[in-house]
Design a protein around this motif. Structure first.
Motif, short mmCIF file in Angstrom:
data_model
loop_
_atom_site.label_atom_id
_atom_site.label_comp_id
_atom_site.label_asym_id
_atom_site.label_seq_id
_atom_site.Cartn_x
_atom_site.Cartn_y
_atom_site.Cartn_z
N ALA A 83 -1.67 9.17 3.75
CA ALA A 83 -1.63 9.05 5.21
C ALA A 83 -0.73 7.90 5.65
N ARG A 84 -0.73 6.79 4.90
CA ARG A 84 0.12 5.66 5.28
C ARG A 84 1.59 6.04 5.18
N VAL A 85 1.97 6.76 4.14
CA VAL A 85 3.35 7.21 4.01
C VAL A 85 3.70 8.15 5.16
N ALA A 86 2.79 9.08 5.48
CA ALA A 86 3.05 10.02 6.57
C ALA A 86 3.24 9.28 7.89
N LYS A 218 7.19 14.42 -3.80
CA LYS A 218 8.33 13.86 -3.08
C LYS A 218 8.41 14.47 -1.69
N LEU A 219 8.87 13.68 -0.73
CA LEU A 219 9.16 14.20 0.61
C LEU A 219 10.67 14.08 0.80
N ASP A 229 12.18 6.79 -0.54
CA ASP A 229 13.37 6.58 -1.36
C ASP A 229 13.08 6.79 -2.84
N GLU A 230 11.96 6.25 -3.33
CA GLU A 230 11.65 6.34 -4.75
C GLU A 230 10.14 6.36 -4.95
N VAL A 231 9.70 7.19 -5.90
CA VAL A 231 8.29 7.24 -6.27
C VAL A 231 8.20 6.94 -7.76
N GLY A 236 3.61 2.48 -10.56
CA GLY A 236 2.66 2.34 -9.47
C GLY A 236 3.26 1.88 -8.17
N GLU A 237 4.43 2.42 -7.78
CA GLU A 237 5.07 2.01 -6.54
C GLU A 237 5.69 3.20 -5.81
N VAL A 238 5.61 3.13 -4.49
CA VAL A 238 6.34 4.05 -3.61
C VAL A 238 7.24 3.18 -2.74
N THR A 239 8.53 3.42 -2.76
CA THR A 239 9.49 2.63 -1.99
C THR A 239 10.01 3.43 -0.81
N LEU A 240 9.83 2.87 0.39
CA LEU A 240 10.35 3.46 1.62
C LEU A 240 11.53 2.62 2.09
N THR A 241 12.58 3.27 2.52
CA THR A 241 13.74 2.56 3.04
C THR A 241 14.07 3.09 4.44
#
Length: 769
Positions: A83-86, A218-219, A229-231, A236-241
């Protein structure tokens, strides 16, 4: 947890063990009367700052529970990180304000309103002219159509966890232009604002294969201020740019890294500089605050570093001896950290053994002393590093309740459930958890909303407040007598039992023998024998505890002098505080109280054991079982293997839709089992079901709120669950970070988060405003 309140409700309705701006003033009804919803008990605490005060660029590292198994929030295994990513990368038609009320998200919509009510409800969405997906395609009717078809429930090939609201839609079509979407409902739907949030691109929802698998790892196509950007699942990381096609205000941060950090490892990760923000529990917060970090109050106020600790707290007592922080000694023991349990007598004995003539014992004790010194040195170093953080505090859009399993046993009788409720001092229980944190400690008055939310009204009067005499009268009316003869479980009750059984049949209650037989299967011999498991004990038995764990942070803050509440294990309560055990048909009144045993759940155990003391005073014994966190919900709550339990529910801006499964009356399933949906107390009524159906089918918002409040009053009267307190929301945050922290109800504004420019300061608003 999602802060949309309008989107991933599967996540919003998960059980927990569990926004810049000023809160709106209390609204007035059309007739000039004060709105019973009032105002939120606490506002967001996020160090609000104008965008011109925030530096451009930077990476924010945010601790989360795990890298999500899926980025599709409509699937069963979606979690709060999904949900936070969304929230950060997908469109949302509505977002929540600081009072938990939905507002149009103007980055995606120019307007949305009901344009026809008869013969069908029609909602017209007018989209923002610049709104595009990251692949350059306009957001439009095709995306709305694909999402409706995927979630309508008509095609079983789609693995959906929920379709509430979508199943009431008749059709979705293009309006007069490409920027208009018309949604026609087959049946009226009051909570239409909950739909299409988040909105996925048709590439995800267009086919069952893409819906089921395409968005799990992936989205690829998004439409928010950030993009995935990267999963890195192994790391243990999801990177949003930053999303280069974002048409709104450019995100201040260059990157947002969501890093998986277990809850009990977060203070260590903060101290090592591995994360910049982390949600923490009360014991971690109490550790960080004395370390020197500011403790910001609800609404953004802060307690300056070095300000006096509350009277009676360990740090206040330590300061009186010239010491400070969690290493302050009180009575010769450490308030927190290594050596907490080491008394002066034990320390002296350790020294004597280490310097004694028994070389073997001396060597062993010397090694132990060295280990303790090394642990203490590491703890001190960690505390020093934690000075670089402050605690931002608010209240979650969630509350903790006492659940009463009404399926069988004594609690199948509504009179016994009501007696349990009337025995509780809910204000005292709320104070145990919230007052040490400096948060408002008002008991929650509704099952369906929290103070400030549109549907909120305190309906607890339908059940009544704490009243010991009334609790005892209810138990007596249900046939539970003080000092009655006891028999071994399974033996016949004789003539008196037959008479009692006949009277119960006449009154419409369940025969006690039948109820107790089921109860024995659920709890074993219950309170009739001493439990062999060291994590199970009976409150009220000789040489058994009346109160909380001595090591609980809440037991060390100066309230242990409360009569009967925090006495050492084995200490009897004051003579006038307890009643003799109640019995019926030769069996004692004893309830199995299941509590979690893991780290971070100390406050639940404290509250649970205080509840046990309150119940013992009216003659109800409790067999407390502390179970592992990973089995607490699935093996006990969901399966009905408990009499009493504590767990939390999030609240929603749309209770007519989201709360209905939690309070729906259980019905027999085709296989003969009982279908409970999410009603784990197994208590429900036809009236409540009817009120929910009326509320969801009415398009008059005022009438919907009225029906929801009526439903809540009837839920209170049934006494299947007793709301206690709004959950604290605590974040450890670097002071340089602005527009991020404890959001309360409000949806985070991700593009405004960032690090303050050198010399800039965040705004501060008075606590509770």
């Amino acid at each position: 947890m999602s802060h949309h309140g309008v989107g991933p409700r599967a996540v919003m309705r998960s059980v927990a063990f569990l926004t810049a701006g000023v809160l709106a003033a209390p609204l007035l009804t059309a007739c000039g009367e004060e709105d019973p919803a009032g105002r939120p008990a606490a506002g967001p605490d996020i160090a609000p700052a104008a965008r011109d005060r925030i530096a451009d660029g930077g990476t924010l590292r945010w601790a989360v529970d795990a890298v999500p198994d899926t980025f599709n929030t409509f699937q069963a295994d979606a979690d709060p990180t999904s949900a936070r990513v969304a929230d950060a990368v997908l469109p949302s038609m509505y977002r929540l304000d600081a009072a938990g009320r939905p507002q149009v998200d103007t980055d995606y919509l120019e307007s949305a309103k009901i344009v026809e009510r008869e013969p069908r409800q029609v909602v017209l969405y007018k989209l923002h002219q610049e709104a595009v997906w990251s692949d350059g395609r306009e957001i439009g009717a095709a995306d709305f159509v694909a999402q409706w078809r995927a979630l309508s429930g008509k095609d079983s090939a789609y693995w959906t966890a929920r379709n509430a609201g979508y199943e009431r839609i008749e059709k979705v079509e293009r309006g007069d232009s490409d920027l208009e979407v018309r949604v026609t409902f087959a049946r009226p739907y009051a909570d239409w604002k909950s739909l299409f949030s988040p909105l996925y691109p048709k590439q995800v929802t267009g086919t069952s294969d893409s819906f089921n698998d395409g968005a799990r790892k992936k989205l690829k196509v998004t439409a928010g201020p950030f993009a995935v950007d990267e999963v890195d699942r192994k790391g243990g990381e999801v990177t949003l740019t930053r999303n280069p096609r974002w048409w709104g205000r450019q995100a201040k941060l260059s990157k947002l890294v969501l890093r998986a950090v277990p809850r009990d490892k977060r203070t260590a990760a903060l101290a090592k500089g591995e994360v910049d923000i982390a949600e923490i529990d009360s014991s971690q917060a109490q550790r960080i605050m004395p370390a020197g970090g500011e403790a910001r109050g609800p609404g953004g106020s802060a307690s300056p570093r070095g300000s006096a600790a509350p009277t009676g707290s360990p740090d206040a007592r330590g300061a009186a001896r010239g010491l400070s922080g969690p290493l302050a000694r009180s009575g010769g023991t450490l308030a927190q950290g290594p050596g907490t349990a080491l008394t002066p007598a034990q320390a002296l004995r350790s020294w004597a053994i280490a310097h004694g003539s028994d070389e073997k014992a001396a060597g062993k004790e010397t090694l132990a002393r060295k280990k303790r010194r090394a642990e203490l040195a590491a703890y001190r170093a960690q505390q020093s590093a934690l000075r670089g953080f402050e605690v931002r505090r608010s209240l979650e859009p969630a509350y903790t309740q006492l659940a009463l399993n009404g399926a069988d046993g004594p609690l199948a009788d509504e009179r016994v459930r009501r007696a349990v409720a009337r025995a509780l001092d809910r204000a005292e229980l709320a104070g145990l958890v919230l007052k040490p944190l400096g948060l408002p400690a008002d008991p929650v008055g509704s099952h369906l909303a929290l103070s400030g939310q549109a549907a909120y009204a305190d309906s607890s009067g339908a059940l009544g407040g704490q009243d010991t005499d009334e609790a005892r009268a209810l138990l007596a009316d249900a046939g539970w007598e003080e000092g009655g003869p006891l028999r071994e479980p399974g033996k016949a009750a004789g003539a008196e039992g037959e008479k009692s059984e006949k009277s119960e049949k006449k009154s419409g209650t369940k025969p006690d023998g039948e109820a107790d037989e089921k109860a024995e299967k659920k709890t074993g011999d219950g309170a009739a024998k001493k439990a062999e498991d060291e994590d199970t004990y009976v409150v009220g038995d000789d040489n058994k505890p009346y109160a909380t764990d001595d090591d609980s942070p809440l037991a060390r803050d100066g309230r242990q002098n409360a009569p009967g509440a925090y006495a050492p294990r084995g200490t009897r309560a004051p003579a006038d505080a307890a009643r003799a055990p109640l019995a019926k048909n030769g069996k004692p009144l004893s309830l199995r109280f299941v509590l979690p045993s893991g780290p971070g759940t100390e406050s639940l155990r404290t509250v649970g054991e205080r509840i046990a003391v309150m119940l013992e005073r009216v003659g109800i014994r409790t067999e407390i079982s502390k179970v592992a966190d990973d089995s607490y919900f699935k093996d006990h709550i969901a399966n009905g293997q408990y009499d009493l339990a504590l767990y939390s529910w999030p609240t929603s801006a749309f209770p007519a839709t989201d709360a209905r499964p939690i309070y729906a009356k259980p019905v027999p399933a085709a296989d003969g089992s009982l279908s409970v949906e999410q009603n784990y107390t197994r208590v429900g009524t036809n009236q409540v079901d009817q009120l929910f159906e009326q509320a969801i089918s009415t398009l008059d918002e005022s009438e919907t709120r009225s029906l929801i409040r009526k439903a809540d009053a009837r839920i209170w009267a049934a006494a299947g669950s007793i709301p206690l307190y709004q959950r604290p929301q605590l974040y450890a945050v670097r002071p340089q970070l602005a527009n991020v922290g404890a959001f309360g109800f409000q949806t985070p504004v991700y593009e405004d988060m960032g690090f303050l420019k050198k010399g800039a300061t965040a705004l501060q608003s008075p606590a509770g405003t």
